[in-house]
Design a protein around this motif. Structure first.
Motif, PDB file in Angstrom:
ATOM      1  N   ILE A   5       0.805  -1.216   0.000  1.00 42.26           N
ATOM      2  CA  ILE A   5       0.000   0.000   0.000  1.00 42.26           C
ATOM      3  C   ILE A   5       0.843   1.272   0.000  1.00 42.26           C
ATOM      4  O   ILE A   5       0.641   2.162  -0.812  1.00 42.26           O
ATOM      5  N   LEU A   6       1.765   1.398   0.901  1.00 46.62           N
ATOM      6  CA  LEU A   6       2.493   2.654   1.029  1.00 46.62           C
ATOM      7  C   LEU A   6       3.506   2.867  -0.088  1.00 46.62           C
ATOM      8  O   LEU A   6       3.881   3.996  -0.373  1.00 46.62           O
ATOM      9  N   LYS A   7       3.950   1.799  -0.737  1.00 46.62           N
ATOM     10  CA  LYS A   7       4.940   1.969  -1.809  1.00 46.62           C
ATOM     11  C   LYS A   7       4.288   2.042  -3.181  1.00 46.62           C
ATOM     12  O   LYS A   7       4.933   2.377  -4.148  1.00 46.62           O
ATOM     13  N   GLY A   8       3.015   1.710  -3.268  1.00 48.51           N
ATOM     14  CA  GLY A   8       2.309   1.839  -4.542  1.00 48.51           C
ATOM     15  C   GLY A   8       2.728   0.808  -5.559  1.00 48.51           C
ATOM     16  O   GLY A   8       3.306   1.125  -6.583  1.00 48.51           O
ATOM     17  N   SER A   9       2.432  -0.447  -5.294  1.00 55.36           N
ATOM     18  CA  SER A   9       2.854  -1.518  -6.190  1.00 55.36           C
ATOM     19  C   SER A   9       1.878  -1.717  -7.341  1.00 55.36           C
ATOM     20  O   SER A   9       1.624  -2.820  -7.760  1.00 55.36           O
ATOM     21  N   LEU A  33      -6.289   0.479   1.344  1.00 50.95           N
ATOM     22  CA  LEU A  33      -5.819   1.766   0.847  1.00 50.95           C
ATOM     23  C   LEU A  33      -6.340   2.909   1.733  1.00 50.95           C
ATOM     24  O   LEU A  33      -5.598   3.828   2.070  1.00 50.95           O
ATOM     25  N   ILE A  34      -7.602   2.835   2.133  1.00 48.47           N
ATOM     26  CA  ILE A  34      -8.176   3.857   3.015  1.00 48.47           C
ATOM     27  C   ILE A  34      -7.479   3.829   4.372  1.00 48.47           C
ATOM     28  O   ILE A  34      -7.144   4.880   4.930  1.00 48.47           O
ATOM     29  N   ASP A  35      -7.226   2.631   4.904  1.00 45.42           N
ATOM     30  CA  ASP A  35      -6.505   2.510   6.175  1.00 45.42           C
ATOM     31  C   ASP A  35      -5.122   3.152   6.079  1.00 45.42           C
ATOM     32  O   ASP A  35      -4.687   3.867   6.980  1.00 45.42           O
ATOM     33  N   ALA A  36      -4.437   2.907   4.960  1.00 52.02           N
ATOM     34  CA  ALA A  36      -3.102   3.480   4.772  1.00 52.02           C
ATOM     35  C   ALA A  36      -3.180   5.001   4.663  1.00 52.02           C
ATOM     36  O   ALA A  36      -2.324   5.714   5.187  1.00 52.02           O
ATOM     37  N   ALA A  37      -4.217   5.504   4.000  1.00 55.52           N
ATOM     38  CA  ALA A  37      -4.361   6.959   3.830  1.00 55.52           C
ATOM     39  C   ALA A  37      -4.673   7.654   5.147  1.00 55.52           C
ATOM     40  O   ALA A  37      -4.379   8.831   5.316  1.00 55.52           O
ATOM     41  N   MET A  38      -5.249   6.930   6.098  1.00 58.09           N
ATOM     42  CA  MET A  38      -5.611   7.522   7.392  1.00 58.09           C
ATOM     43  C   MET A  38      -4.453   7.534   8.383  1.00 58.09           C
ATOM     44  O   MET A  38      -4.567   8.129   9.449  1.00 58.09           O
ATOM     45  N   ALA A  45      -2.570  12.429  -1.553  1.00 56.63           N
ATOM     46  CA  ALA A  45      -2.391  12.673  -2.991  1.00 56.63           C
ATOM     47  C   ALA A  45      -1.338  11.742  -3.574  1.00 56.63           C
ATOM     48  O   ALA A  45      -1.532  11.151  -4.647  1.00 56.63           O
ATOM     49  N   ARG A  46      -0.213  11.575  -2.893  1.00 52.23           N
ATOM     50  CA  ARG A  46       0.851  10.698  -3.389  1.00 52.23           C
ATOM     51  C   ARG A  46       0.384   9.245  -3.412  1.00 52.23           C
ATOM     52  O   ARG A  46       0.661   8.502  -4.357  1.00 52.23           O
ATOM     53  N   LEU A  47      -0.352   8.840  -2.366  1.00 50.99           N
ATOM     54  CA  LEU A  47      -0.856   7.470  -2.292  1.00 50.99           C
ATOM     55  C   LEU A  47      -1.854   7.202  -3.420  1.00 50.99           C
ATOM     56  O   LEU A  47      -1.807   6.158  -4.074  1.00 50.99           O
ATOM     57  N   ALA A  48      -2.732   8.167  -3.677  1.00 47.07           N
ATOM     58  CA  ALA A  48      -3.718   8.008  -4.747  1.00 47.07           C
ATOM     59  C   ALA A  48      -3.017   7.922  -6.112  1.00 47.07           C
ATOM     60  O   ALA A  48      -3.361   7.076  -6.939  1.00 47.07           O
ATOM     61  N   LEU A  49      -2.050   8.780  -6.327  1.00 39.04           N
ATOM     62  CA  LEU A  49      -1.312   8.779  -7.590  1.00 39.04           C
ATOM     63  C   LEU A  49      -0.594   7.450  -7.795  1.00 39.04           C
ATOM     64  O   LEU A  49      -0.597   6.889  -8.896  1.00 39.04           O
ATOM     65  N   ALA A  50      -0.005   6.931  -6.726  1.00 35.73           N
ATOM     66  CA  ALA A  50       0.735   5.671  -6.827  1.00 35.73           C
ATOM     67  C   ALA A  50      -0.186   4.500  -7.146  1.00 35.73           C
ATOM     68  O   ALA A  50       0.259   3.499  -7.713  1.00 35.73           O
ATOM     69  N   HIS A  51      -1.469   4.609  -6.818  1.00 37.23           N
ATOM     70  CA  HIS A  51      -2.400   3.502  -7.036  1.00 37.23           C
ATOM     71  C   HIS A  51      -3.395   3.770  -8.162  1.00 37.23           C
ATOM     72  O   HIS A  51      -4.360   3.034  -8.330  1.00 37.23           O
ATOM     73  N   GLY A  52      -3.166   4.844  -8.908  1.00 31.46           N
ATOM     74  CA  GLY A  52      -3.939   5.088 -10.112  1.00 31.46           C
ATOM     75  C   GLY A  52      -5.372   5.537  -9.889  1.00 31.46           C
ATOM     76  O   GLY A  52      -6.239   5.258 -10.721  1.00 31.46           O
ATOM     77  N   ILE A  53      -5.615   6.223  -8.790  1.00 25.60           N
ATOM     78  CA  ILE A  53      -6.959   6.756  -8.565  1.00 25.60           C
ATOM     79  C   ILE A  53      -6.866   8.250  -8.309  1.00 25.60           C
ATOM     80  O   ILE A  53      -5.797   8.782  -8.010  1.00 25.60           O
ATOM     81  N   ASN A  54      -7.981   8.930  -8.417  1.00 28.77           N
ATOM     82  CA  ASN A  54      -8.033  10.366  -8.200  1.00 28.77           C
ATOM     83  C   ASN A  54      -7.860  10.665  -6.706  1.00 28.77           C
ATOM     84  O   ASN A  54      -8.473  10.009  -5.858  1.00 28.77           O
ATOM     85  N   ALA A  55      -7.043  11.661  -6.392  1.00 33.59           N
ATOM     86  CA  ALA A  55      -6.789  12.019  -4.994  1.00 33.59           C
ATOM     87  C   ALA A  55      -8.074  12.475  -4.298  1.00 33.59           C
ATOM     88  O   ALA A  55      -8.289  12.176  -3.116  1.00 33.59           O
ATOM     89  N   ASN A  60     -12.355  11.515  -0.380  1.00 29.26           N
ATOM     90  CA  ASN A  60     -13.776  11.292  -0.134  1.00 29.26           C
ATOM     91  C   ASN A  60     -13.989   9.980   0.626  1.00 29.26           C
ATOM     92  O   ASN A  60     -14.771   9.926   1.581  1.00 29.26           O
ATOM     93  N   TRP A  61     -13.303   8.924   0.229  1.00 27.47           N
ATOM     94  CA  TRP A  61     -13.422   7.641   0.917  1.00 27.47           C
ATOM     95  C   TRP A  61     -12.951   7.762   2.370  1.00 27.47           C
ATOM     96  O   TRP A  61     -13.565   7.216   3.279  1.00 27.47           O
ATOM     97  N   VAL A  62     -11.845   8.494   2.577  1.00 26.71           N
ATOM     98  CA  VAL A  62     -11.329   8.683   3.939  1.00 26.71           C
ATOM     99  C   VAL A  62     -12.348   9.450   4.777  1.00 26.71           C
ATOM    100  O   VAL A  62     -12.624   9.087   5.922  1.00 26.71           O
ATOM    101  N   ASN A  63     -12.921  10.515   4.214  1.00 25.43           N
ATOM    102  CA  ASN A  63     -13.916  11.297   4.954  1.00 25.43           C
ATOM    103  C   ASN A  63     -15.155  10.467   5.279  1.00 25.43           C
ATOM    104  O   ASN A  63     -15.708  10.574   6.379  1.00 25.43           O
ATOM    105  N   LEU A  64     -15.589   9.658   4.334  1.00 21.43           N
ATOM    106  CA  LEU A  64     -16.732   8.787   4.589  1.00 21.43           C
ATOM    107  C   LEU A  64     -16.433   7.797   5.711  1.00 21.43           C
ATOM    108  O   LEU A  64     -17.274   7.541   6.568  1.00 21.43           O
TER     109      LEU A  64
END
Length: 146
Positions: A5-9, A33-38, A45-55, A60-64
């Motif tokens: 998760i944190l390295k973006g494989s 991914l949400i757990d890692a972002a929290m 932003a870096r985590l989202a970019l590394a996993h190919g999704i919009n930051a 939004n997922w983290v806030n939810l």
């Protein structure tokens, strides 16, 4: 598929793509991914970019998730209570201090104070209690020596 998760494989795996272009992701990977972002210090932003999704989507997922956790905490705190009202508990009346008669106005005291910053304070027709409070407040004021 396991993600580092944190390295973006690689990208987050979409399990379904709808006709309008929206993607549905593997729930296990999405939760990780949400757990890692929290985690503190992680750049969403870096985590989202590394996993190919919009930051913004990841935010939004983290806030939810945070909202859901807060709702869960409120539910636990509320417990079994069905009412939105808090019960009122009556207390025993407090014993009142005997009222000391005020001195007649002819016997009132006067206090005049000049502070080092130029402020002048005058208190007229004061009783002992008011003077005691004023002395206590003025006693806390540190006057520089000089």
């Amino acid at each position: 598929m396991t993600l580092d998760i944190l390295k973006g494989s690689g990208g987050l795996r979409a399990v379904k793509v709808l006709s309008n272009g929206k993607r549905r992701f593997d729930p296990v990977e999405k939760d990780r991914l949400i757990d890692a972002a929290m985690k503190p210090g992680v750049s969403v932003a870096r985590l989202a970019l590394a996993h190919g999704i919009n930051a913004n989507q990841l935010r939004n997922w983290v806030n939810l998730r945070r909202d859901r956790q807060a709702q869960g905490a409120l539910t636990v705190v509320a417990g079994q209570e069905a009412s939105a009202f808090v019960p009122v508990v009556t207390a025993l009346p407090m014993a009142q201090q005997p009222v000391t008669p005020a001195r007649p106005s002819s016997a009132g005291m006067r206090l005049t104070v000049s502070l080092p910053n130029g402020v002048r304070l005058e208190l007229e027709d004061a009783d002992e209690q008011a003077l005691s409070v004023m002395f206590d407040v003025l006693g806390r004021y540190n006057v520089p020596a000089g």
